[in-house]
Scaffold this motif. Structure first.
Motif, mmCIF file in Angstrom:
data_model
loop_
_atom_site.group_PDB
_atom_site.id
_atom_site.type_symbol
_atom_site.label_atom_id
_atom_site.label_comp_id
_atom_site.label_asym_id
_atom_site.label_seq_id
_atom_site.Cartn_x
_atom_site.Cartn_y
_atom_site.Cartn_z
ATOM 1 N N ALA A 3 52.279 22.303 62.942
ATOM 2 C CA ALA A 3 51.859 21.219 63.825
ATOM 3 C C ALA A 3 52.812 21.162 65.003
ATOM 4 O O ALA A 3 54.008 21.420 64.856
ATOM 5 N N LYS A 4 52.273 20.861 66.167
ATOM 6 C CA LYS A 4 53.114 20.813 67.365
ATOM 7 C C LYS A 4 52.641 19.649 68.237
ATOM 8 O O LYS A 4 51.438 19.521 68.515
ATOM 9 N N VAL A 5 53.582 18.822 68.673
ATOM 10 C CA VAL A 5 53.241 17.738 69.598
ATOM 11 C C VAL A 5 53.266 18.304 71.007
ATOM 12 O O VAL A 5 54.243 18.967 71.404
ATOM 13 N N VAL A 6 52.175 18.070 71.767
ATOM 14 C CA VAL A 6 52.107 18.606 73.132
ATOM 15 C C VAL A 6 51.910 17.452 74.116
ATOM 16 O O VAL A 6 51.249 16.466 73.811
ATOM 17 N N ASN A 7 52.506 17.623 75.298
ATOM 18 C CA ASN A 7 52.503 16.550 76.294
ATOM 19 C C ASN A 7 51.757 16.905 77.574
ATOM 20 O O ASN A 7 51.700 16.095 78.495
ATOM 21 N N SER A 8 51.206 18.112 77.649
ATOM 22 C CA SER A 8 50.536 18.540 78.877
ATOM 23 C C SER A 8 49.547 19.654 78.534
ATOM 24 O O SER A 8 49.623 20.251 77.447
ATOM 25 N N PRO A 9 48.632 19.952 79.471
ATOM 26 C CA PRO A 9 47.696 21.060 79.235
ATOM 27 C C PRO A 9 48.430 22.376 78.968
ATOM 28 O O PRO A 9 48.037 23.140 78.071
ATOM 29 N N GLU A 10 49.515 22.609 79.690
ATOM 30 C CA GLU A 10 50.256 23.861 79.512
ATOM 31 C C GLU A 10 50.808 23.960 78.089
ATOM 32 O O GLU A 10 50.691 25.002 77.427
ATOM 33 N N GLU A 11 51.427 22.866 77.638
ATOM 34 C CA GLU A 11 51.979 22.881 76.278
ATOM 35 C C GLU A 11 50.863 23.014 75.243
ATOM 36 O O GLU A 11 51.020 23.675 74.215
ATOM 37 N N GLY A 12 49.741 22.368 75.517
ATOM 38 C CA GLY A 12 48.602 22.435 74.594
ATOM 39 C C GLY A 12 48.090 23.856 74.448
ATOM 40 O O GLY A 12 47.841 24.333 73.326
ATOM 41 N N ILE A 13 47.946 24.541 75.576
ATOM 42 C CA ILE A 13 47.414 25.914 75.554
ATOM 43 C C ILE A 13 48.380 26.848 74.820
ATOM 44 O O ILE A 13 47.967 27.681 74.009
ATOM 45 N N GLU A 14 49.674 26.657 75.081
ATOM 46 C CA GLU A 14 50.661 27.507 74.406
ATOM 47 C C GLU A 14 50.641 27.269 72.894
ATOM 48 O O GLU A 14 50.646 28.219 72.101
ATOM 49 N N ALA A 15 50.599 25.995 72.497
ATOM 50 C CA ALA A 15 50.567 25.674 71.064
ATOM 51 C C ALA A 15 49.288 26.225 70.429
ATOM 52 O O ALA A 15 49.321 26.754 69.309
ATOM 53 N N PHE A 16 48.172 26.109 71.142
ATOM 54 C CA PHE A 16 46.894 26.626 70.630
ATOM 55 C C PHE A 16 47.005 28.121 70.344
ATOM 56 O O PHE A 16 46.620 28.590 69.270
ATOM 57 N N LYS A 17 47.554 28.857 71.303
ATOM 58 C CA LYS A 17 47.667 30.313 71.137
ATOM 59 C C LYS A 17 48.568 30.665 69.946
ATOM 60 O O LYS A 17 48.234 31.526 69.137
ATOM 61 N N ASN A 18 49.717 29.991 69.874
ATOM 62 C CA ASN A 18 50.664 30.294 68.801
ATOM 63 C C ASN A 18 50.078 29.991 67.433
ATOM 64 O O ASN A 18 50.195 30.788 66.490
ATOM 65 N N ILE A 19 49.454 28.837 67.326
ATOM 66 C CA ILE A 19 48.931 28.411 66.020
ATOM 67 C C ILE A 19 47.717 29.244 65.631
ATOM 68 O O ILE A 19 47.569 29.661 64.479
ATOM 69 N N ALA A 20 46.837 29.527 66.600
ATOM 70 C CA ALA A 20 45.639 30.330 66.291
ATOM 71 C C ALA A 20 46.029 31.739 65.855
ATOM 72 O O ALA A 20 45.415 32.310 64.950
ATOM 73 N N SER A 21 47.081 32.298 66.493
ATOM 74 C CA SER A 21 47.467 33.666 66.145
ATOM 75 C C SER A 21 48.041 33.730 64.740
ATOM 76 O O SER A 21 47.936 34.744 64.054
ATOM 77 N N GLU A 22 48.653 32.631 64.299
ATOM 78 C CA GLU A 22 49.269 32.656 62.973
ATOM 79 C C GLU A 22 48.324 32.183 61.876
ATOM 80 O O GLU A 22 48.302 32.726 60.770
ATOM 81 N N TRP A 23 47.518 31.164 62.181
ATOM 82 C CA TRP A 23 46.720 30.527 61.133
ATOM 83 C C TRP A 23 45.212 30.656 61.348
ATOM 84 O O TRP A 23 44.432 30.181 60.542
ATOM 85 N N GLY A 24 44.802 31.264 62.452
ATOM 86 C CA GLY A 24 43.375 31.480 62.677
ATOM 87 C C GLY A 24 42.660 30.266 63.246
ATOM 88 O O GLY A 24 43.283 29.256 63.606
ATOM 89 N N PHE A 25 41.331 30.352 63.285
ATOM 90 C CA PHE A 25 40.505 29.288 63.861
ATOM 91 C C PHE A 25 39.802 28.507 62.747
ATOM 92 O O PHE A 25 39.568 29.044 61.666
ATOM 93 N N PRO A 26 39.360 27.275 62.988
ATOM 94 C CA PRO A 26 39.615 26.523 64.205
ATOM 95 C C PRO A 26 41.047 25.978 64.246
ATOM 96 O O PRO A 26 41.741 25.956 63.232
ATOM 97 N N VAL A 27 41.421 25.532 65.433
ATOM 98 C CA VAL A 27 42.674 24.808 65.599
ATOM 99 C C VAL A 27 42.304 23.324 65.678
ATOM 100 O O VAL A 27 41.253 22.963 66.224
ATOM 101 N N LEU A 28 43.132 22.494 65.094
ATOM 102 C CA LEU A 28 42.835 21.057 65.067
ATOM 103 C C LEU A 28 43.676 20.315 66.095
ATOM 104 O O LEU A 28 44.836 20.655 66.323
ATOM 105 N N VAL A 29 43.050 19.321 66.718
ATOM 106 C CA VAL A 29 43.778 18.452 67.649
ATOM 107 C C VAL A 29 43.662 17.028 67.121
ATOM 108 O O VAL A 29 42.568 16.564 66.780
ATOM 109 N N GLN A 30 44.799 16.369 67.038
ATOM 110 C CA GLN A 30 44.849 15.033 66.438
ATOM 111 C C GLN A 30 45.561 14.076 67.395
ATOM 112 O O GLN A 30 46.519 14.453 68.063
ATOM 113 N N ARG A 31 45.046 12.845 67.435
ATOM 114 C CA ARG A 31 45.750 11.843 68.247
ATOM 115 C C ARG A 31 47.108 11.563 67.612
ATOM 116 O O ARG A 31 47.227 11.504 66.379
#
Lengths: 97, 362
Positions: free
Chosen positions: B180-208
Motif C-alpha cells: 500500500a502506498k499513500v499518494v499525494n499527486s497524479p505523478e505519485e499515483g502513477i508511479e505507485a500504480f506501476k510499482n504495485i501492478a508490476s509486483e502484484w498484478g491487476f487490478p490495482v486498488l485505490v482507497q480513500r
C-alpha cells in the motif's frame, strides 16, 4: 477564609471522561498513565493525579472540585478554567471525541 | 471432554513466509518463533521460503530445516511437486501458509495436501473471495462499522482526472494481495500504480485515505463461527511502508466485537488479521482483512495468548486449550539484527534449495 475561594457555582461534569473510562486506566505513582483501550500513554503531574483520583471516587464533579479548591489556594474561576482545560486534554489523550 | 494438545506427540510443522526483511517482514519467522517458545511444543519446525536471502532460512533457533519453494506464479503443479519432495524427507504434519499471495494456490491444493498427510487450517476459497479488498464494504456492514470507499483500476490514467470524479488526494494505492502506498499527486499515483501492478498484478486498488489511529487484531476462526485469541494492538511506530515497528497490546471492545461478527458471519476458518482505523470523531473504518497471521504475531507470546498453538491444534482436529484474555500494556519493539552464516549454508540453499539447520535430524 481566602476571599478568592468563592463557591463553585456551575461546572459541566460531562466534559470529563466518565468514571468507567478513568477506572480502566493503569496509573503509576509517578503519574505515568496507560489507557488499555486506546493504547495511548501520557504523564500527568501530582495535581493531575489528584484530580483524576478524586473524580474516580466522587461521581459528583462539583463536590470533587470543591475538595480540590479546599486543598489549593485558588479562586473558583481559576480552578474551573484549569480543570476544564485538564478535562479537554484528558479527552484528547484518551481519544474521546 | 478430554483435551488433546500438541504435547501428545512430537509433530512437524512447516511454515512459509521466512522473508523477515527488516522494513516489511513476512510473518513466517514470527509464527515459528511463537511455536518454538511455546512450552507445549516440542516438535520440529520446517521453514519454507521463496528467495535464497530470506533470513528465516538460516536461523537455527527457530527452524530445524529450511527449503525453497517455487514462486506462486509458477503454478500449482510446481508447488505440489516441490512439497512432495520435501514431504519425503520431513513428514510434515501441519502446514501454515503465511503469505497472502500463496493462499489461493494453497486452498486449491488442500485435498492433495491431505492425501500427502499434510493438514492445514486455512480459509475456504469462498471465504478468501469474501474478504477481498474490493469487497470491504460488504464485510464492514456485517461488522457494523464503516469502510473507506475503494475502487479497482487497471489504468494509471485514473490518477490524471480522478479529482474531477470526486477522488481527491491524498489517496491510498494498494495491491490486490499486498502493499500500500499513500499518494499525494497524479505523478505519485502513477508511479505507485506501476510499482504495485508490476509486483502484484491487476487490478490495482485505490482507497480513500482515512486519517486516524490504526488498531489491529489477530485471531483464529475455528470454522464454526467462534473467534479464538483476539490479540489487539495499537501501532506506535511504523516503517516507510506503514508496517508496525513498535506497538502496544490493548483491548478495544468495538474492534473485538466487529472482528467476532465477521468471523461468525463468514464462519472463518484459520488465522486472520483485522485492520481498522479509528478517526478523530471516534468512528471505526475497516481497512483490510488479511487471511493469515500478521508479522507482529509474536506479541501473542508477550500477552500469553498462544493463538498459533491453537491453530496447530485445530489443524490436527484437536480441541485447542481455552485461551485467557490477552494482557494489555505489553509493548513490542522490532529491531534489525545481522546474522553471520558460512557460505556453505548459502550454497546449500542456492544449489539444493534445502538446508538442514539441526544436524541431529539430518
Amino acid at each position: 477564609m481566602d476571599k478568592n475561594k468563592t463557591k463553585i457555582k456551575q461546572f459541566d461534569g460531562s466534559l470529563f471522561p466518565s468514571a468507567d473510562v478513568l477506572n480502566r486506566l493503569a496509573i503509576s505513582e509517578n503519574g505515568f498513565i496507560f489507557d488499555p483501550a486506546s493504547g495511548n500513554s501520557f504523564t500527568v503531574n501530582q495535581t493531575g493525579l489528584l484530580i483524576i483520583d478524586l473524580l474516580k471516587k466522587e461521581p459528583d464533579h462539583k463536590k470533587a472540585l470543591a475538595s480540590i479548591q479546599h486543598q489549593f489556594n485558588v479562586s473558583s474561576t481559576t480552578l474551573e478554567r484549569d480543570v476544564l482545560e485538564f478535562a479537554r486534554t484528558l479527552r484528547e489523550w484518551l481519544g474521546i471525541p | 471432554m478430554v483435551r488433546h494438545t500438541m504435547t501428545d506427540k512430537k509433530i512437524t510443522v512447516a511454515i512459509t513466509g521466512m522473508n523477515a526483511r527488516p522494513d516489511n517482514p513476512g510473518p513466517g519467522l514470527a509464527v515459528a518463533r511463537c511455536l518454538r517458545e511455546s512450552t507445549k511444543f516440542t516438535g520440529r519446525i520446517i521453514g519454507l521460503g521463496y528467495d535464497a536471502l530470506d533470513p528465516g532460512l538460516y536461523l537455527k533457533d527457530y527452524c530445524d530445516s529450511t527449503y525453497l519453494l517455487p514462486y506462486p506464479s509458477t503454478g500449482d503443479d510446481a508447488l505440489i511437486s516441490r512439497l512432495r519432495e520435501i514431504q519425503e524427507f520431513e513428514k510434515i504434519d501441519v502446514l501454515i501458509p503465511c503469505l497472502d499471495a500463496e493462499l489461493p494456490g494453497m486452498v486449491r491444493l488442500v485435498p492433495l495436501l491431505n492425501e500427502m498427510g499434510i493438514k492445514t487450517f486455512i480459509p475456504t476459497a469462498e471465504q478468501l473471495q469474501l474478504r477481498n479488498k474490493h469487497r470491504l464494504t460488504e464485510i464492514a456492514s456485517i461488522a457494523d462499522i464503516n469502510s473507506p470507499e475503494t475502487t479497482s483500476i487497471t489504468n494509471s490514467r485514473f490518477f490524471l482526472d480522478c479529482q474531477s470524479k470526486g477522488w481527491s488526494y491524498p489517496l491510498v494505492v494498494k495491491g490486490l494481495f499486498y502493499d500500500a502506498k499513500v499518494v499525494n499527486s497524479p505523478e505519485e499515483g502513477i508511479e505507485a500504480f506501476k510499482n504495485i501492478a508490476s509486483e502484484w498484478g491487476f487490478p490495482v486498488l485505490v482507497q480513500r485515505l482515512i486519517k486516524g489511529q490504526e488498531y489491529n487484531l489477530a485471531a483464529v476462526g475455528d470454522g464454526k463461527g467462534n473467534m479464538l485469541g483476539a490479540v489487539m494492538m495499537k501501532k506506535m511506530a511504523i516503517t516507510d511502508k506503514g508496517k508496525a515497528w513498535a506497538g502496544v497490546s490493548i483491548f478495544d471492545q468495538k474492534l473485538h466485537d466487529a472482528s467476532a461478527a465477521i468471523i461468525k458471519s463468514l464462519r472463518w476458518q484459520g488465522p486472520l488479521e483485522v485492520e481498522i482505523m479509528r478517526d478523530q470523531q471516534g468512528q471505526y473504518h475497516l481497512i483490510e482483512i488479511n487471511p493469515r497471521f500478521p508479522a507482529w504475531i509474536y506479541l501473542s507470546v508477550g500477552v500469553q495468548t498462544p493463538v498459533v498453538h491453537s491453530l496447530v491444534d485445530l489443524a490436527l482436529g484437536k480441541t485447542p486449550d481455552n485461551l485467557a484474555n490477552p494482557a494489555t500494556g505489553i509493548l513490542f519493539i522490532r529491531h534489525a539484527v545481522e546474522h553471520t552464516i558460512p557460505i556453505s549454508d548459502f550454497e546449500a540453499i542456492v544449489t539444493n534449495g534445502k538446508h538442514c539447520l539441526n544436524k541431529q535430524v539430518e
